[in-house]
Design a protein around this motif. Structure first.
Motif, short mmCIF file in Angstrom:
data_model
loop_
_atom_site.label_atom_id
_atom_site.label_comp_id
_atom_site.label_asym_id
_atom_site.label_seq_id
_atom_site.Cartn_x
_atom_site.Cartn_y
_atom_site.Cartn_z
N ILE A 277 -30.02 -6.34 6.43
CA ILE A 277 -30.77 -4.97 6.14
C ILE A 277 -29.77 -3.97 6.17
N ALA A 278 -28.90 -4.09 6.80
CA ALA A 278 -27.98 -2.92 7.04
C ALA A 278 -27.18 -2.74 5.78
N ASN A 279 -26.77 -3.96 5.22
CA ASN A 279 -25.84 -4.12 3.78
C ASN A 279 -26.99 -3.76 2.57
N LEU A 280 -28.20 -3.87 2.71
CA LEU A 280 -29.09 -3.72 1.79
C LEU A 280 -29.36 -2.30 1.52
N PHE A 281 -29.17 -1.29 2.65
CA PHE A 281 -29.10 -0.23 2.73
C PHE A 281 -27.87 0.67 2.05
N ARG A 282 -26.89 0.09 2.44
CA ARG A 282 -25.66 0.25 1.95
C ARG A 282 -25.66 0.05 0.34
N ILE A 283 -25.90 -1.01 -0.10
CA ILE A 283 -26.06 -1.36 -1.46
C ILE A 283 -26.93 -0.30 -2.28
N SER A 284 -28.22 -0.40 -1.80
CA SER A 284 -29.37 0.64 -2.75
C SER A 284 -29.07 2.08 -2.36
N GLN A 285 -28.43 2.64 -1.24
CA GLN A 285 -27.94 4.19 -1.26
C GLN A 285 -26.81 4.38 -2.18
#
Length: 275
Positions: free
Chosen positions: A204-212
């Motif tokens: 989830i932390a990496n997903l936010f990094r990716i999407s943002q």
């Protein structure tokens, strides 16, 4: 005290409303003030961009941006109509994505509404009832989709060395660790996918990094490989700061699962064949 310390998610919760059917919503005029837009005409431009983004996403704009005009008092007891909107959580998410990224409160809003929008999506498939492995599989599918969009946007920004680009994001989020450093710490084999060896919280932390990062590159019209790499690093670093500020566990301190997702998928196929 810096701006990120002055604000927390309560600023958005305080202006959240609930209608008679239990549906949550925000009012545009109240959100305008929280996001530090002094004039409605300037905030209106952000609203319009968000509406375009909503329509481009194949969502019905009128479901997320409901016109909510009010009568307000002006001089000598006279009244006039004031334009306002009833906003869904998704509408708020699109607004902060199209807001002035230089504002710290906008950055906080991007993280807050991204997290809450994701939670809302996950509740639709009863996320809480899933096993940890099922959560990992679900989050991994989202990171794959997110990385595809990020790579397309990065390519348009001029990125050619994608290993360096992705390492920039990892270094920001993992306090200087590259993808190879993370793999070594996790004890992975050569070329084994680090994302396949993360728990759901780390994914989830990496997903936010990716999407943002994808949104930031697009919204700021970032041009040039060095600028794109810096943008990715800064986003990873800012998300790390946010996790730290909320008292969360740093990504490098989260436990590595015993089995990779490839192993889990292989076992599922074998079990299906046996059955």
């Amino acid at each position: 005290m810096n701006e990120i310390e002055k604000y927390n998610e309560s600023v958005f919760e305080k202006i959240r409303h609930t209608d008679e059917f239990g549906n949550e919503y925000w009012e545009a005029r109240e959100l305008q003030k929280v996001l530090e837009y002094k004039e409605w005409r300037n905030f209106r431009k952000v609203l319009e961009k968000a509406m375009v983004a909503c329509n481009s996403s194949k969502y019905n704009t009128s479901d997320h941006f409901v016109e909510l005009n009010k009568m307000i008092e002006i001089a000598k007891g006279a009244q006039r109509v004031q334009q306002d909107y009833k906003l869904s959580r998704y509408a708020c998410y699109l607004i902060v994505q199209n807001g002035d990224s230089k504002k710290e409160v906008i950055a906080l809003g991007q993280t807050y509404f991204a997290v809450q929008t994701r939670k809302q999506e996950l509740s639709e498939i009863e996320y809480s009832s899933l096993s940890e492995d099922e959560k990992r599989l679900y989050q991994r599918s989202l990171t794959k989709k997110g990385n595809y969009l990020l790579n397309q946007t990065a390519k348009n920004a001029g990125v050619k060395n994608f290993d360096k680009f992705h390492n920039a994001g990892y270094k920001g989020l993992y306090n200087g660790e590259s993808a190879n450093d993370i793999a070594k710490r996790k004890g992975l084999r050569y070329r084994e996918d680090i994302l396949d060896n993360m728990g759901s919280d780390e994914l989830i932390a990496n997903l936010f990094r990716i999407s943002q990062t994808q949104q930031k590159l697009k919204n700021d019209n970032v041009n040039g490989e060095d600028k794109a790499n810096k943008t990715h690093y800064n986003m990873g670093r800012d998300i790390r700061k946010f996790i730290q500020g909320q008292g969360g566990t740093m990504p490098e301190d989260l436990l590595t699962p015993d089995k990779s997702l490839k192993q889990i998928e292989k076992e599922k196929k074998i079990n299906m064949f046996i059955k």
